[in-house]
Motif scaffolding. Structure first.
Motif, PDB file in Angstrom:
ATOM      1  N   VAL A 136       0.830  -1.036  -0.120  1.00 40.04           N
ATOM      2  CA  VAL A 136      -0.057  -0.224  -0.132  1.00 40.04           C
ATOM      3  C   VAL A 136       0.826   1.255   0.011  1.00 40.04           C
ATOM      4  N   ASN A 137       0.546   2.248  -0.942  1.00 43.76           N
ATOM      5  CA  ASN A 137       1.472   3.525  -0.891  1.00 43.76           C
ATOM      6  C   ASN A 137       0.342   4.694  -0.431  1.00 43.76           C
ATOM      7  N   ASP A 138      -0.643   4.731  -0.883  1.00 38.72           N
ATOM      8  CA  ASP A 138      -1.557   5.808  -0.525  1.00 38.72           C
ATOM      9  C   ASP A 138      -2.845   5.202  -0.185  1.00 38.72           C
ATOM     10  N   ILE A 139      -3.461   5.777   0.846  1.00 37.84           N
ATOM     11  CA  ILE A 139      -4.702   5.735   1.392  1.00 37.84           C
ATOM     12  C   ILE A 139      -5.776   6.828   1.249  1.00 37.84           C
ATOM     13  N   VAL A 140      -6.875   6.594   1.030  1.00 38.13           N
ATOM     14  CA  VAL A 140      -7.929   7.670   0.777  1.00 38.13           C
ATOM     15  C   VAL A 140      -8.375   8.366   2.267  1.00 38.13           C
ATOM     16  N   GLU A 141      -8.202   9.606   2.199  1.00 38.64           N
ATOM     17  CA  GLU A 141      -8.477  10.363   3.437  1.00 38.64           C
ATOM     18  C   GLU A 141      -9.872   9.924   3.927  1.00 38.64           C
ATOM     19  N   ASN A 142      -9.950  10.011   5.290  1.00 40.85           N
ATOM     20  CA  ASN A 142     -11.302   9.563   5.888  1.00 40.85           C
ATOM     21  C   ASN A 142     -11.896   8.232   5.508  1.00 40.85           C
ATOM     22  N   SER A 143     -11.099   7.432   4.908  1.00 41.66           N
ATOM     23  CA  SER A 143     -11.925   6.311   4.163  1.00 41.66           C
ATOM     24  C   SER A 143     -11.742   5.203   5.379  1.00 41.66           C
ATOM     25  N   PRO A 144     -12.584   4.316   5.320  1.00 37.18           N
ATOM     26  CA  PRO A 144     -12.669   3.099   6.385  1.00 37.18           C
ATOM     27  C   PRO A 144     -11.307   2.641   6.503  1.00 37.18           C
ATOM     28  N   GLU A 184      -8.335   4.064   6.282  1.00 37.32           N
ATOM     29  CA  GLU A 184      -7.522   5.044   7.267  1.00 37.32           C
ATOM     30  C   GLU A 184      -8.067   4.783   8.657  1.00 37.32           C
ATOM     31  N   GLU A 185      -9.384   4.877   8.863  1.00 39.28           N
ATOM     32  CA  GLU A 185      -9.863   4.882  10.191  1.00 39.28           C
ATOM     33  C   GLU A 185      -9.548   3.820  11.024  1.00 39.28           C
ATOM     34  N   ALA A 186      -9.337   2.637  10.462  1.00 38.03           N
ATOM     35  CA  ALA A 186      -8.963   1.311  10.967  1.00 38.03           C
ATOM     36  C   ALA A 186      -7.313   1.334  11.189  1.00 38.03           C
ATOM     37  N   GLY A 187      -6.554   2.254  10.718  1.00 37.05           N
ATOM     38  CA  GLY A 187      -4.820   2.108  10.825  1.00 37.05           C
ATOM     39  C   GLY A 187      -4.323   1.632   9.978  1.00 37.05           C
ATOM     40  N   LEU A 188      -4.853   1.416   8.804  1.00 35.05           N
ATOM     41  CA  LEU A 188      -4.050   0.945   7.526  1.00 35.05           C
ATOM     42  C   LEU A 188      -3.253   2.343   7.288  1.00 35.05           C
ATOM     43  N   LYS A 189      -1.914   1.994   6.826  1.00 31.91           N
ATOM     44  CA  LYS A 189      -0.930   3.133   6.512  1.00 31.91           C
ATOM     45  C   LYS A 189      -0.067   2.620   5.480  1.00 31.91           C
ATOM     46  N   SER A 190       0.419   3.624   4.656  1.00 32.65           N
ATOM     47  CA  SER A 190       1.461   3.403   3.649  1.00 32.65           C
ATOM     48  C   SER A 190       2.623   2.576   4.217  1.00 32.65           C
ATOM     49  N   GLY A 191       3.046   1.698   3.170  1.00 34.48           N
ATOM     50  CA  GLY A 191       4.096   0.872   3.560  1.00 34.48           C
ATOM     51  C   GLY A 191       3.468  -0.607   4.203  1.00 34.48           C
ATOM     52  N   HIS A 192       2.351  -0.727   4.435  1.00 41.80           N
ATOM     53  CA  HIS A 192       1.781  -2.042   4.864  1.00 41.80           C
ATOM     54  C   HIS A 192       1.787  -2.677   3.777  1.00 41.80           C
ATOM     55  N   ILE A 193       1.652  -4.199   3.896  1.00 35.88           N
ATOM     56  CA  ILE A 193       1.374  -5.053   2.913  1.00 35.88           C
ATOM     57  C   ILE A 193       0.047  -6.106   3.145  1.00 35.88           C
ATOM     58  N   ILE A 194      -0.852  -5.923   2.394  1.00 37.38           N
ATOM     59  CA  ILE A 194      -2.092  -6.553   2.790  1.00 37.38           C
ATOM     60  C   ILE A 194      -1.842  -7.948   2.060  1.00 37.38           C
ATOM     61  N   GLU A 195      -2.387  -9.065   2.933  1.00 36.50           N
ATOM     62  CA  GLU A 195      -2.137 -10.386   2.467  1.00 36.50           C
ATOM     63  C   GLU A 195      -3.191 -11.337   2.735  1.00 36.50           C
ATOM     64  N   GLY A 196      -4.354 -10.612   3.309  1.00 35.59           N
ATOM     65  CA  GLY A 196      -5.566 -11.591   3.515  1.00 35.59           C
ATOM     66  C   GLY A 196      -6.731 -10.567   3.548  1.00 35.59           C
ATOM     67  N   PHE A 197      -7.893 -11.144   3.235  1.00 36.77           N
ATOM     68  CA  PHE A 197      -9.029 -10.443   3.261  1.00 36.77           C
ATOM     69  C   PHE A 197     -10.018 -11.504   3.872  1.00 36.77           C
ATOM     70  N   ASN A 198     -10.508 -11.547   5.082  1.00 33.88           N
ATOM     71  CA  ASN A 198     -11.209 -12.329   5.924  1.00 33.88           C
ATOM     72  C   ASN A 198     -10.213 -13.684   5.634  1.00 33.88           C
ATOM     73  N   ASP A 199     -10.906 -14.762   5.220  1.00 36.29           N
ATOM     74  CA  ASP A 199     -10.059 -16.305   5.157  1.00 36.29           C
ATOM     75  C   ASP A 199      -9.572 -16.168   3.365  1.00 36.29           C
ATOM     76  N   VAL A 200      -9.665 -15.214   2.817  1.00 34.80           N
ATOM     77  CA  VAL A 200      -9.284 -15.479   1.436  1.00 34.80           C
ATOM     78  C   VAL A 200      -7.791 -14.688   1.245  1.00 34.80           C
ATOM     79  N   LYS A 201      -6.848 -15.688   0.638  1.00 36.56           N
ATOM     80  CA  LYS A 201      -5.471 -14.978   0.319  1.00 36.56           C
ATOM     81  C   LYS A 201      -5.479 -13.603  -0.488  1.00 36.56           C
ATOM     82  N   ILE A 202      -4.674 -12.894  -0.521  1.00 35.43           N
ATOM     83  CA  ILE A 202      -4.408 -11.824  -1.189  1.00 35.43           C
ATOM     84  C   ILE A 202      -3.063 -11.802  -1.703  1.00 35.43           C
ATOM     85  N   GLU A 203      -2.695 -11.939  -2.843  1.00 37.96           N
ATOM     86  CA  GLU A 203      -1.452 -11.782  -3.299  1.00 37.96           C
ATOM     87  C   GLU A 203      -1.326 -10.562  -4.495  1.00 37.96           C
TER      88      GLU A 203
END
Length: 456
Positions: free
Chosen positions: A384-392, A394-413
């Motif tokens: 993740v590079n950019d987060i939309v301001e005031n989005s869900p 951002e409010e949950a704490g997702l930041k630039s530099g984070h790597i998303i690897e799962g959405f519930n039980d589904v693998k995200i690659e």
């Protein structure tokens, strides 16, 4: 006078020599003769040697008799074990759960967590030679699928246009049953674009089926058959498949492929797990699959790859066909398929305007591929590079530099994986985003609970 007589007279007249009074007539020198430099050997009776020889022969005979007795005793014990003990040894027997999985709306399909032992098989020195018992128990869970598509053709000579039905064959696995329907999982490419879909069950009964949900990226589709279209005989004949855990698979493990090969009806092939997590790209989509040398032919797509416990551990999907290639078939690991199956069972793909909003700028996000992961020691996923301001997000704490690897039980690659699962998510859905955060040189696992919003 000849030499013999001279010699005889010499010895006879010489007091130092005499002939023993024995029949052999051997000459001997007196013991006190000064010309004697070593003792004259005395001939001994040979009978003691014969006694030693007889004793040796007796010893050999006794040893041989002991060996023969041991062999006979061992064979007798083995025969007793084979004919009497092996018949009653139930360590290799499993009773496969034949109760239908009740699948009401909103329910979740899960892996079987019951302890099992291998199904009944025939073995020679530990090698399984007969899987007919396993196949017999699993076949009621497998269906044959015939899809009909209408294609339009043109006559270039007369300029005419006409439509022609084209049939394709595939297989499916019964994964659930409710009071109103039977649910079947198959490959998306088996039913994609079909005008009509017919399902044939173990008792040869054919009925129409509808697509409840389909996902091209995971190559999965869920078919629904109305209970009212099935006879009591068919309902009694079919079974819901038992799902195993593909995470426990090992290379070299025996597997069995069951499916509608070439549209001829159900067939059984046997092989082994050749490799795990094979990355295969087909039509621009890369998937991690189980490789097997069990024959997977056209028509097997959507069928079951099962282990010797009779559990489905993969969904047969494709094979490599080439004059230089032999025995390279692939199956979707069932543990990877279940999260998407649950999405397809309980949800349907939405239009963009209906989708839930997360708040990640997908234009600047980057895929961390396997090569990049190995090169920079990063987890595979979406950077993740950019987060939309005031989005869900951002409010949950997702930041630039984070790597998303799962959405519930589904693998995200990949970014496509993330967008794909969002098509099944509505505003207000509460989801768990699995991420990695860099801390002190290491990527730490974290989970963010996010409530999706409507698109701004």
């Amino acid at each position: 006078m000849n030499d013999n007589n001279i010699n005889n007279n010499f010895y006879n007249n010489n007091k130092d020599y005499h002939v023993d009074d024995n029949p052999s007539g051997n000459w001997h020198m007196e013991d006190n003769d000064n010309r004697r430099i070593y003792p004259t050997p005395k001939l001994k009776n040979e009978k003691p040697k014969k006694k030693k020889k007889r004793l040796f022969l007796k010893l050999v005979g006794f040893t041989a008799a002991a060996l023969v007795f041991g062999v006979i005793a061992g064979a007798a014990a083995s025969g007793y074990h084979y004919f009497f003990v092996y018949e009653n040894d139930n360590n290799d027997i499993v009773v496969i759960d034949e109760e239908a999985r009740s699948l009401e709306d909103g329910s979740v399909i899960e892996l079987s967590d019951e302890d099992t032992t291998p199904a009944t098989t025939t073995k020679i020195d530990g090698i399984i030679t007969d899987v007919s018992d396993i196949a017999t128990k699993v076949m009621p869970s497998i269906v044959s699928i015939t899809s009909t598509d209408i294609i339009t053709q043109y006559d270039i000579f007369f300029g005419r246009q006409f439509s022609k039905p084209v049939e394709g064959s595939g297989s499916g696995i019964i994964i659930g049953q409710s009071d109103s329907s039977i649910l079947i999982v198959t490959n998306n490419h088996v039913v994609d674009g079909a005008e009509e879909i017919k399902v044939e069950f173990i008792d040869d009964n054919k009925v129409n089926a509808l697509i409840k949900g389909a996902d091209p990226r995971s190559d999965l589709a869920i078919l629904e058959v109305a209970i009212e279209d099935l006879s009591d005989d068919t309902l009694n004949a079919i079974k819901v498949a038992r799902l195993g855990d593909s995470e426990k698979l090992k290379a070299g493990e025996m597997v069995i492929a069951i499916g509608n090969a070439l549209g001829y009806g159900q067939s059984v092939t046997v092989g082994y797990v050749s490799a795990l997590n094979r990355e295969v790209t087909n039509q621009g989509i890369t998937m991690k699959l189980v490789q097997t040398d069990a024959a997977i032919n056209p028509g097997n797509s959507g069928g079951a790859l099962i282990n010797i416990n009779g559990e489905v551990i993969g969904i047969n999907t494709l094979k490599f066909a080439d004059t230089k290639v032999e025995g390279m078939g692939y199956a979707i690991p069932i543990s990877d398929a279940i999260p998407m199956i649950n999405l397809l069972v309980n949800n349907k793909a939405l239009e963009v305007t209906e989708m839930g909003f997360l708040g990640i700028n997908v234009e600047t996000a980057r895929n961390v591929s396997r090569d990049l992961s190995m090169q920079f020691n990063m987890p595979i996923g979406v950077f993740v590079n950019d987060i939309v301001e005031n989005s869900p997000a951002e409010e949950a704490g997702l930041k630039s530099g984070h790597i998303i690897e799962g959405f519930n039980d589904v693998k995200i690659e990949t970014i496509d994986d993330l967008l794909n699962i969002l098509t099944y998510s509505r505003p207000g859905d509460q989801i768990t985003l699995k991420i990695r955060e860099l801390q002190n040189g290491q990527y730490i696992e974290k989970e963010l609970n996010i409530t999706l919003s409507a698109r701004p």
